[in-house]
Design a protein around this motif. Structure first.
Motif, PDB file in Angstrom:
ATOM      1  N   ALA A   1       8.963  -0.956  -2.578  1.00  0.00           N
ATOM      2  CA  ALA A   1       8.950  -2.145  -3.439  1.00  0.00           C
ATOM      3  C   ALA A   1       7.726  -3.010  -3.158  1.00  0.00           C
ATOM      4  CB  ALA A   1      10.225  -2.947  -3.224  1.00  0.00           C
ATOM      5  N   ARG A   2       7.390  -3.160  -1.890  1.00  0.00           N
ATOM      6  CA  ARG A   2       6.227  -3.984  -1.564  1.00  0.00           C
ATOM      7  C   ARG A   2       4.930  -3.350  -2.062  1.00  0.00           C
ATOM      8  NH1 ARG A   2       7.670  -6.044   4.648  1.00  0.00           N
ATOM      9  NH2 ARG A   2       8.845  -7.896   3.988  1.00  0.00           N
ATOM     10  N   LEU A   3       4.875  -2.029  -2.039  1.00  0.00           N
ATOM     11  CA  LEU A   3       3.660  -1.353  -2.482  1.00  0.00           C
ATOM     12  C   LEU A   3       3.527  -1.349  -3.995  1.00  0.00           C
ATOM     13  CD1 LEU A   3       1.164   0.466  -1.993  1.00  0.00           C
ATOM     14  CD2 LEU A   3       2.744   2.419  -2.061  1.00  0.00           C
ATOM     15  N   LEU A   4       4.586  -0.878  -4.680  1.00  0.00           N
ATOM     16  CA  LEU A   4       4.470  -0.638  -6.124  1.00  0.00           C
ATOM     17  C   LEU A   4       4.757  -1.881  -6.960  1.00  0.00           C
ATOM     18  CD1 LEU A   4       6.214   2.860  -6.320  1.00  0.00           C
ATOM     19  CD2 LEU A   4       3.777   2.346  -6.055  1.00  0.00           C
ATOM     20  N   ASP A   5       5.662  -2.748  -6.490  1.00  0.00           N
ATOM     21  CA  ASP A   5       6.073  -3.877  -7.326  1.00  0.00           C
ATOM     22  C   ASP A   5       5.409  -5.190  -6.914  1.00  0.00           C
ATOM     23  OD1 ASP A   5       7.786  -2.157  -8.709  1.00  0.00           O
ATOM     24  OD2 ASP A   5       9.414  -2.502  -7.263  1.00  0.00           O
ATOM     25  N   LEU A   6       5.171  -5.366  -5.619  1.00  0.00           N
ATOM     26  CA  LEU A   6       4.662  -6.649  -5.137  1.00  0.00           C
ATOM     27  C   LEU A   6       3.194  -6.581  -4.709  1.00  0.00           C
ATOM     28  CD1 LEU A   6       7.780  -7.706  -3.024  1.00  0.00           C
ATOM     29  CD2 LEU A   6       7.226  -8.355  -5.369  1.00  0.00           C
ATOM     30  N   ASN A   7       2.604  -5.400  -4.785  1.00  0.00           N
ATOM     31  CA  ASN A   7       1.181  -5.217  -4.457  1.00  0.00           C
ATOM     32  C   ASN A   7       0.874  -5.708  -3.046  1.00  0.00           C
ATOM     33  OD1 ASN A   7      -1.458  -4.407  -4.917  1.00  0.00           O
ATOM     34  ND2 ASN A   7      -2.060  -6.345  -5.880  1.00  0.00           N
ATOM     35  N   GLN A   8       1.690  -5.253  -2.097  1.00  0.00           N
ATOM     36  CA  GLN A   8       1.487  -5.583  -0.692  1.00  0.00           C
ATOM     37  C   GLN A   8       1.387  -4.274   0.093  1.00  0.00           C
ATOM     38  OE1 GLN A   8       4.835  -8.058   0.402  1.00  0.00           O
ATOM     39  NE2 GLN A   8       4.233  -9.741  -0.970  1.00  0.00           N
ATOM     40  N   PRO A   9       0.265  -3.556  -0.024  1.00  0.00           N
ATOM     41  CA  PRO A   9       0.166  -2.220   0.581  1.00  0.00           C
ATOM     42  C   PRO A   9       0.300  -2.217   2.099  1.00  0.00           C
ATOM     43  CG  PRO A   9      -1.970  -2.952  -0.209  1.00  0.00           C
ATOM     44  CD  PRO A   9      -0.970  -3.939  -0.717  1.00  0.00           C
ATOM     45  N   GLU A  10      -0.246  -3.215   2.788  1.00  0.00           N
ATOM     46  CA  GLU A  10      -0.162  -3.214   4.248  1.00  0.00           C
ATOM     47  C   GLU A  10       1.289  -3.352   4.715  1.00  0.00           C
ATOM     48  OE1 GLU A  10      -2.710  -6.112   5.935  1.00  0.00           O
ATOM     49  OE2 GLU A  10      -4.571  -5.182   5.184  1.00  0.00           O
ATOM     50  N   LYS A  11       2.010  -4.333   4.152  1.00  0.00           N
ATOM     51  CA  LYS A  11       3.431  -4.486   4.515  1.00  0.00           C
ATOM     52  C   LYS A  11       4.236  -3.259   4.082  1.00  0.00           C
ATOM     53  CE  LYS A  11       3.608  -9.543   4.374  1.00  0.00           C
ATOM     54  NZ  LYS A  11       4.262 -10.714   3.755  1.00  0.00           N
ATOM     55  N   GLY A  12       3.913  -2.739   2.908  1.00  0.00           N
ATOM     56  CA  GLY A  12       4.615  -1.554   2.454  1.00  0.00           C
ATOM     57  C   GLY A  12       4.393  -0.375   3.373  1.00  0.00           C
ATOM     58  N   LEU A  13       3.133  -0.163   3.826  1.00  0.00           N
ATOM     59  CA  LEU A  13       2.833   0.952   4.731  1.00  0.00           C
ATOM     60  C   LEU A  13       3.584   0.793   6.047  1.00  0.00           C
ATOM     61  CD1 LEU A  13       1.234   3.512   5.311  1.00  0.00           C
ATOM     62  CD2 LEU A  13      -0.647   2.057   6.130  1.00  0.00           C
ATOM     63  N   ALA A  14       3.652  -0.444   6.567  1.00  0.00           N
ATOM     64  CA  ALA A  14       4.377  -0.668   7.823  1.00  0.00           C
ATOM     65  C   ALA A  14       5.854  -0.302   7.675  1.00  0.00           C
ATOM     66  CB  ALA A  14       4.224  -2.127   8.256  1.00  0.00           C
ATOM     67  N   ASP A  15       6.467  -0.698   6.573  1.00  0.00           N
ATOM     68  CA  ASP A  15       7.884  -0.351   6.352  1.00  0.00           C
ATOM     69  C   ASP A  15       8.061   1.152   6.211  1.00  0.00           C
ATOM     70  OD1 ASP A  15       9.172  -2.810   6.510  1.00  0.00           O
ATOM     71  OD2 ASP A  15       8.695  -3.333   4.441  1.00  0.00           O
ATOM     72  N   LEU A  16       7.158   1.813   5.472  1.00  0.00           N
ATOM     73  CA  LEU A  16       7.272   3.256   5.289  1.00  0.00           C
ATOM     74  C   LEU A  16       7.111   3.997   6.608  1.00  0.00           C
ATOM     75  CD1 LEU A  16       5.196   3.504   1.994  1.00  0.00           C
ATOM     76  CD2 LEU A  16       7.646   3.956   2.219  1.00  0.00           C
ATOM     77  N   ASN A  17       6.171   3.578   7.431  1.00  0.00           N
ATOM     78  CA  ASN A  17       6.001   4.219   8.737  1.00  0.00           C
ATOM     79  C   ASN A  17       7.244   4.058   9.591  1.00  0.00           C
ATOM     80  OD1 ASN A  17       3.397   5.115   8.193  1.00  0.00           O
ATOM     81  ND2 ASN A  17       2.428   3.243   9.003  1.00  0.00           N
ATOM     82  N   ARG A  18       7.804   2.837   9.581  1.00  0.00           N
ATOM     83  CA  ARG A  18       8.990   2.590  10.408  1.00  0.00           C
ATOM     84  C   ARG A  18      10.189   3.396   9.908  1.00  0.00           C
ATOM     85  NH1 ARG A  18       8.854  -2.400   9.876  1.00  0.00           N
ATOM     86  NH2 ARG A  18       7.488  -2.809  11.666  1.00  0.00           N
ATOM     87  N   GLY A  19      10.389   3.441   8.594  1.00  0.00           N
ATOM     88  CA  GLY A  19      11.523   4.188   8.062  1.00  0.00           C
ATOM     89  C   GLY A  19      11.409   5.681   8.297  1.00  0.00           C
ATOM     90  N   LEU A  20      10.219   6.248   8.096  1.00  0.00           N
ATOM     91  CA  LEU A  20      10.042   7.690   8.320  1.00  0.00           C
ATOM     92  C   LEU A  20      10.179   8.038   9.790  1.00  0.00           C
ATOM     93  CD1 LEU A  20       7.089   8.331   5.846  1.00  0.00           C
ATOM     94  CD2 LEU A  20       9.435   9.172   5.624  1.00  0.00           C
ATOM     95  N   ALA A  21       9.707   7.154  10.668  1.00  0.00           N
ATOM     96  CA  ALA A  21       9.858   7.411  12.101  1.00  0.00           C
ATOM     97  C   ALA A  21      11.328   7.388  12.506  1.00  0.00           C
ATOM     98  CB  ALA A  21       9.068   6.363  12.894  1.00  0.00           C
ATOM     99  N   GLN A  22      12.099   6.477  11.963  1.00  0.00           N
ATOM    100  CA  GLN A  22      13.533   6.426  12.266  1.00  0.00           C
ATOM    101  C   GLN A  22      14.233   7.687  11.779  1.00  0.00           C
ATOM    102  OE1 GLN A  22      14.787   2.765  10.445  1.00  0.00           O
ATOM    103  NE2 GLN A  22      14.364   1.517  12.259  1.00  0.00           N
ATOM    104  N   ARG A  23      13.857   8.156  10.620  1.00  0.00           N
ATOM    105  CA  ARG A  23      14.450   9.399  10.107  1.00  0.00           C
ATOM    106  C   ARG A  23      14.107  10.571  11.016  1.00  0.00           C
ATOM    107  NH1 ARG A  23      17.871   9.730   5.638  1.00  0.00           N
ATOM    108  NH2 ARG A  23      16.819  11.665   5.058  1.00  0.00           N
ATOM    109  N   ARG A  24      12.868  10.607  11.484  1.00  0.00           N
ATOM    110  CA  ARG A  24      12.442  11.714  12.332  1.00  0.00           C
ATOM    111  C   ARG A  24      13.173  11.680  13.665  1.00  0.00           C
ATOM    112  NH1 ARG A  24       7.665  11.011  11.337  1.00  0.00           N
ATOM    113  NH2 ARG A  24       7.102   9.629  13.074  1.00  0.00           N
ATOM    114  N   ARG A  25      13.334  10.486  14.265  1.00  0.00           N
ATOM    115  CA  ARG A  25      14.047  10.381  15.538  1.00  0.00           C
ATOM    116  C   ARG A  25      15.518  10.742  15.392  1.00  0.00           C
ATOM    117  NH1 ARG A  25      10.826   5.660  16.111  1.00  0.00           N
ATOM    118  NH2 ARG A  25      12.555   4.384  15.358  1.00  0.00           N
ATOM    119  N   ALA A  26      16.089  10.441  14.246  1.00  0.00           N
ATOM    120  CA  ALA A  26      17.509  10.770  14.021  1.00  0.00           C
ATOM    121  C   ALA A  26      17.723  12.232  13.684  1.00  0.00           C
ATOM    122  CB  ALA A  26      18.064   9.894  12.899  1.00  0.00           C
ATOM    123  N   GLY A  27      16.638  12.990  13.510  1.00  0.00           N
ATOM    124  CA  GLY A  27      16.768  14.402  13.169  1.00  0.00           C
ATOM    125  C   GLY A  27      17.184  14.640  11.742  1.00  0.00           C
TER     126      GLY A  27
END
Length: 379
Positions: free
Chosen positions: A272-298
């Protein structure tokens, strides 16, 4: 005469009027003086029959006569009991008996001889105590009725909710929605049913507006932190579909404040921050955190969000990192036309039109029609 009127007519004291009349007619014929040559004995019997019938045929006279007979029988019983319980020293013979009580020969007085006094009707007046008791009684009935209704509504709502959960578990979504709707008919503020119906609004009816209303109503009730976080995430999905980007980001932030391990909320907020609110840096930080959590959870990698992270890297000018993201997606899904299209756009941005056109053509061959406009610009 030693016989009473009933004995004269030969009927029982309880005989009805018809039987008395029938006995009278028979005896009149039997004792009529003309049939016996004026014999005085039959004439006396004929008179006795006439007198007996005159008394017993009239209900008022008969009632008076019955009362006299009862009184005579009672006095005779009392005299008999006194005779039986006479003391041993008392002489049985020679003791004078008390004179008999005079018989009542006059019928009871009629209504014209009685004196009635009209009692004036008094108007009923309630005092303060009466009104208080009446109001308390009515209030008690109302409270009892309300308590019974509330109890029955809760029992019915609980039963319907349990049936809806069973149907939900068996993937009978339409039946589950009906049960949840019926539950909320009896308990409109039942948060678990509101949450389930909101989920079914999205799954069955595809109605994000109705689902959003159910989630908002459920969140007004106290909820466990993880349940509330999950509902806020679903609420944000509804708001995203309705084009409410700012509200969606706020709901996702509230969800992550309650449960920071909710990777789906991180990924959704990053998108949402990337595509709707034009906040790529905040959006990238959220995406990195979410994908890392998914990876740690297997858990399985959500490749769609890997593509979105490539878009965030492209927006930030990190083209090599973005290209690596897209190629990771192609290794997992080589026939994904959207990824080929994104690689074409990246090639065009980095000044390689030949590679861009090749990626657009591949995307079209794989069925990604959005690449047709870009492909028409190729030589």
């Amino acid at each position: 005469m030693s016989q009473n009127h009933y004995q004269v007519l030969g009927v029982a004291p309880t005989a009805p009027a018809a039987e008395i009349k029938r006995a009278y007619r028979q005896l009149v014929v039997r004792y009529h003086p003309d049939k016996h040559g004026g014999d005085v004995r039959f004439e006396d019997q004929f008179k006795a029959v006439a007198v007996a019938y005159r008394v017993l045929s009239d209900p008022g006279r008969r009632a008076t006569y019955d009362f006299q007979l009862a009184q005579t029988a009672r006095r005779a019983d009392e005299a008999r009991r006194q005779q039986q319980h006479r003391p041993a020293t008392q002489h049985v013979y020679g003791v004078p008996m008390p004179p008999p009580a005079p018989l009542r020969t006059r019928p009871p007085a009629g209504s014209h001889e009685r004196h009635y006094q009209t009692i004036p009707r008094q108007r009923t007046r309630f005092n303060r105590r009466d009104w208080t008791l009446t109001l308390l009684f009515i209030l008690g009935i109302a409270l009892f009725t309300l308590a019974v209704k509330v109890t029955m509504d809760r029992v019915t709502a609980t039963s319907n909710y349990e049936d809806g959960l069973r149907a939900y578990g068996q993937q009978q979504l339409a039946a589950a929605y009906s049960f949840m709707d019926e539950t909320l008919h009896f308990r409109p503020d039942y948060a678990p049913a509101l949450r389930r119906r909101g989920e079914l609004e999205l799954l069955v009816n595809r109605d994000p507006r109705a689902a959003r209303a159910d989630f908002q109503a459920a969140l007004l009730q106290p909820q466990p932190r993880q349940v509330a976080a999950n509902m806020l995430y679903r609420l944000a999905r509804c708001e995203t579909e309705l084009g409410l980007s700012t509200a969606a980001e706020l709901s996702l932030s509230r969800a992550l404040a309650l449960d920071s391990t909710l990777s789906a909320a991180h990924l959704a907020r990053g998108k949402a921050r990337l595509l709707d609110l034009n906040q790529p840096e905040k959006g990238l930080a959220d995406l990195n955190r979410g994908l890392a959590q998914r990876r740690r959870a297997g858990a399985a990698t959500p490749w769609h969000y890997v593509q979105v992270r490539g878009l965030a890297l492209t927006a930030l000018g990190r083209y090599d990192a973005a290209r690596n993201e897209y190629f990771q997606v192609l290794q997992a899904h080589p026939r994904d036309g959207r990824t080929h299209f994104l690689l074409g756009r990246l090639a065009a941005r980095t000044g390689d039109p030949a590679a861009a056109c090749e990626f657009y053509r591949r995307a079209l061959r794989l069925g990604y029609e959005y690449a047709r406009t870009a492909e028409t610009e190729c030589p």
